[in-house]
Design a protein around this motif. Structure first.
Motif, PDB file in Angstrom:
ATOM      1  N   CYS A  51      81.921  21.101 -81.266  1.00 27.91           N
ATOM      2  CA  CYS A  51      81.216  20.914 -80.007  1.00 27.91           C
ATOM      3  C   CYS A  51      80.020  19.973 -80.168  1.00 27.91           C
ATOM      4  CB  CYS A  51      80.763  22.237 -79.425  1.00 27.91           C
ATOM      5  SG  CYS A  51      79.861  23.210 -80.600  1.00 27.91           S
ATOM      6  N   ASN A 103      80.502  17.250 -82.206  1.00 23.22           N
ATOM      7  CA  ASN A 103      81.122  16.045 -82.757  1.00 23.22           C
ATOM      8  C   ASN A 103      81.234  14.992 -81.648  1.00 23.22           C
ATOM      9  OD1 ASN A 103      82.303  14.330 -84.502  1.00 23.22           O
ATOM     10  ND2 ASN A 103      84.237  15.449 -84.709  1.00 23.22           N
ATOM     11  N   ASN A 104      80.084  14.490 -81.207  1.00 19.70           N
ATOM     12  CA  ASN A 104      80.077  13.546 -80.091  1.00 19.70           C
ATOM     13  C   ASN A 104      78.877  12.617 -80.210  1.00 19.70           C
ATOM     14  OD1 ASN A 104      77.825  15.011 -79.335  1.00 19.70           O
ATOM     15  ND2 ASN A 104      78.974  16.310 -77.936  1.00 19.70           N
ATOM     16  N   PHE A 105      78.669  11.806 -79.183  1.00 22.50           N
ATOM     17  CA  PHE A 105      77.615  10.785 -79.273  1.00 22.50           C
ATOM     18  C   PHE A 105      76.209  11.368 -79.252  1.00 22.50           C
ATOM     19  CE2 PHE A 105      78.198  11.389 -74.780  1.00 22.50           C
ATOM     20  CZ  PHE A 105      76.930  11.232 -74.243  1.00 22.50           C
ATOM     21  N   ASN A 142      85.249  27.667 -75.193  1.00 16.36           N
ATOM     22  CA  ASN A 142      85.283  27.238 -76.592  1.00 16.36           C
ATOM     23  C   ASN A 142      84.629  25.862 -76.708  1.00 16.36           C
ATOM     24  OD1 ASN A 142      87.261  25.578 -75.577  1.00 16.36           O
ATOM     25  ND2 ASN A 142      88.615  25.827 -77.323  1.00 16.36           N
ATOM     26  N   PRO A 143      84.388  25.382 -77.927  1.00 20.05           N
ATOM     27  CA  PRO A 143      83.639  24.129 -78.095  1.00 20.05           C
ATOM     28  C   PRO A 143      84.243  22.929 -77.365  1.00 20.05           C
ATOM     29  CG  PRO A 143      83.803  25.259 -80.198  1.00 20.05           C
ATOM     30  CD  PRO A 143      84.639  26.034 -79.235  1.00 20.05           C
ATOM     31  N   ILE A 144      85.567  22.797 -77.422  1.00 24.82           N
ATOM     32  CA  ILE A 144      86.171  21.629 -76.773  1.00 24.82           C
ATOM     33  C   ILE A 144      85.921  21.662 -75.265  1.00 24.82           C
ATOM     34  CG2 ILE A 144      88.378  20.562 -76.164  1.00 24.82           C
ATOM     35  CD1 ILE A 144      87.703  19.761 -78.866  1.00 24.82           C
ATOM     36  N   MET A 176      83.352  22.826 -73.719  1.00 24.96           N
ATOM     37  CA  MET A 176      81.978  22.376 -73.484  1.00 24.96           C
ATOM     38  C   MET A 176      81.857  20.879 -73.733  1.00 24.96           C
ATOM     39  SD  MET A 176      79.730  24.298 -72.305  1.00 24.96           S
ATOM     40  CE  MET A 176      80.185  25.811 -71.503  1.00 24.96           C
ATOM     41  N   GLN A 177      82.562  20.429 -74.745  1.00 20.75           N
ATOM     42  CA  GLN A 177      82.490  19.006 -75.074  1.00 20.75           C
ATOM     43  C   GLN A 177      83.048  18.156 -73.926  1.00 20.75           C
ATOM     44  OE1 GLN A 177      83.880  18.388 -79.035  1.00 20.75           O
ATOM     45  NE2 GLN A 177      83.828  16.188 -78.835  1.00 20.75           N
ATOM     46  N   LYS A 217      80.042   7.140 -70.748  1.00 25.65           N
ATOM     47  CA  LYS A 217      79.749   7.368 -72.155  1.00 25.65           C
ATOM     48  C   LYS A 217      80.221   8.749 -72.588  1.00 25.65           C
ATOM     49  CE  LYS A 217      76.212   6.471 -75.539  1.00 25.65           C
ATOM     50  NZ  LYS A 217      74.815   6.499 -75.886  1.00 25.65           N
ATOM     51  N   GLY A 218      81.080   8.782 -73.566  1.00 25.53           N
ATOM     52  CA  GLY A 218      81.526  10.050 -74.117  1.00 25.53           C
ATOM     53  C   GLY A 218      82.381  10.878 -73.184  1.00 25.53           C
TER      54      GLY A 218
END
Lengths: 118, 430
Positions: free
Chosen positions: A66, A68-70, B36-38, B40-41, B92-93
């Protein structure tokens, strides 16, 4: 005791295991190729992961996807020196949790540190 | 020593931390319980906020109809949607397109998965185009003209039927570039011929469908397929291109339905965010190539939350629908009116100048504010604020243009709402 905001990178490297574990915030030390070398007890408890399962494994690629991003991992890769505090959200044990992250990197210290305060 | 239970718990946590798909558990009002983390990402960059506590709020800017989907689902449990596509728009991202599956566990508990399917969507679109083309090859065609182009893109052979579609005699076309017969309708946003050839070189083919101007100056719906031609054994280099132009009178109903599904907002019938950005990118490409101007108006309903809070979501939905109807009536067919977020709309004006955009925004502002919106036997006063922008230099990215429009919109809001402001100028226009 040094706080989340005041602790320095040389201090983190110099702590013995007990001092590192006793820090009231999560602390992770990892190499330039993302391998975890130090993982303190506070972080282990909050993330619900035993130290053995994290140390030696890639941090951003495996354990902390979580970040692993900019906003986090990319900054460690891009910036030669870092000492910033950012607000962030982690999904600790799948509960979205507001945290503060401190990103620490110095060009003359091989380990980088991520501090996590809930 | 870890007990068995602790070891299993650790394994489960690691499994969920590492799961490559976003998983979210949430309540009927969108409150996130677990993620889970993804997940949120994927959500954080979209929501633009430092913290995500509510799934609907996090996605309000790109999937405002998610709540409606859930409301419309009556059974006590079951799959609400499967692979529902959420067009996020790059940034971005950020992912471009997310696939969202939602399962209702009970009235208060839902589980969603989120996955980034941006790459897959681009591929699919091209496959779908190919399929539509081949499946309907003989359906509803008035006329087919076939041309051969040499490697440099110059016409070296044409069928006589070209005369009917372009009013140009075959013998006069030999040696000319494909642009010579290219007469896209002035108001449509066709990709350029150059773009088509480049894509064909990359993928083997390029398909475009749109209005063209007939030789007799009538508009007709034209499908244009450009394929790359290799020598017989297929091993040698490229020899040139084959271009097929088809005039189609009847568009298959399925194609129209599919188009609506992919380009429209579920609730209002306005264009959706994906469609708006696609059309805007196309206009921007035309602007760069041909310097044909266009303008964008960002629009936001004033105090919309107040309507939802005091009159209920049904009133809010009715306002969005009626507002869409009123706005579309003020626009030309070639303009795009789209719902970009919860109460946020975008108007794309091909060929329009900044002054025209301001005029149109002003007109739309009046049709919204002058007549109250009827709901439940009463009239709701609704106003909106507007920010207008037009590209100035060809180097401008769409994201910058949208940011300028938003900045103007913010000034209109700040200046007292119910007004139009212009990007880059410090005063409201009206």
């Amino acid at each position: 005791m040094p706080t989340f905001e005041t602790v320095t990178l040389p201090e983190l490297v110099a702590f013995d295991a007990d001092q590192f574990d006793a820090l009231p915030f999560g602390a992770v030390g990892f190499t330039s190729d993302d391998i975890v070398e130090l993982y303190n007890a506070t972080e282990s408890r909050l993330a619900g992961l035993p130290r053995d399962s994290v140390v030696g494994a890639p941090y951003f690629a495996v354990t902390a996807q979580c970040m692993n991003n900019f906003m986090v991992a990319q900054r460690f890769a891009d910036e030669p020196e870092l000492d910033v505090i950012i607000d962030y959200v982690l999904t600790l044990r799948m509960r979205p949790t507001r945290v503060r992250l401190r990103l620490l990197k110095k060009s003359d210290v091989s380990l980088r540190f991520l501090l996590i305060e809930r | 020593m870890l007990t068995d239970l602790e070891a299993e718990n650790t394994a489960l946590l690691q499994f969920l931390y590492a799961c490559p798909t976003g998983l979210i558990e949430f309540a009927a009002d969108g409150t996130v319980g677990m993620a889970n983390p993804i997940a949120m990402q994927l959500l954080l960059p979209i929501s633009g906020a430092p913290f995500v506590t509510n799934l609907f709020e996090a996605l309000s800017s790109c999937a405002p109809d998610l709540r409606n989907l859930l409301d419309a689902f009556e059974p006590g449990h079951g799959t609400v949607c499967e692979g529902h596509r959420i067009f996020v728009g790059g940034g971005k991202g950020r992912a471009t397109v997310l696939a969202c599956t939602i399962v209702k566990m009970s009235a208060e508990r839902y589980i969603a998965t989120l996955g980034d399917i941006s790459k897959q969507v681009v591929q699919e679109r091209r496959l779908k185009e190919a399929e539509t083309w081949f499946a309907s090859l003989l359906d509803g065609i008035d006329d087919v003209a076939v041309m051969s182009l040499d490697e440099a893109g110059r016409i070296d052979a044409v069928t006589p039927s070209i005369l009917r579609q372009t009013a140009l005699a075959p013998e006069n076309l030999i040696g000319l570039p494909l642009e010579a017969i290219e007469r896209p309708d002035a108001v449509s946003s066709a990709p350029s011929v150059g773009e088509a050839l480049v894509t064909a070189q990359r993928d083997g083919w390029h398909l475009y469908e749109g209005w063209h101007v007939h030789g007799t100056c009538e508009r007709y719906w034209c499908q244009r397929l450009v394929t790359v031609r290799h020598d017989q054994d297929g091993e040698g280099g490229q020899l040139g291109y084959t271009v097929v132009l088809r005039a189609v009178t009847r568009q298959g109903r399925d194609a129209t339905e599919l188009r609506n599904l992919l380009t429209r907002d579920h609730l209002t019938g306005a264009g959706n965010r994906a469609h708006f950005f696609e059309m805007a990118e196309r206009e921007l490409a035309r602007f760069r190539r041909y310097a044909t101007g266009f303008a964008i108006v960002a629009m936001d309903i004033d105090h919309f939350k107040r309507i939802n809070d005091t009159e209920g979501h049904a009133a809010g939905d009715a306002v969005l629908q009626e507002l869409t109807r009123r706005c579309k009536a003020e626009l030309r067919p070639q303009d795009t009116f789209a719902r970009l977020g919860g109460e946020e709309f975008g108007i794309l004006l091909p060929g329009g100048s900044l002054d025209e955009a301001v005029r149109i925004a002003e007109r739309v502002r009046r049709v919204v504010s002058e007549v109250p919106f009827a709901f439940g036997g009463k009239g709701l006063s609704v106003t909106a604020s507007f920010g207008c922008v037009a590209p100035e230099t060809s180097g401008q990215a769409l994201a910058n243009l949208m940011a300028s429009a938003d900045e103007a919109l913010y000034r209109a809001k700040h200046g007292g709402r119910d007004q139009v402001a212009i990007a880059g100028r410090n005063r409201a226009a009206a």
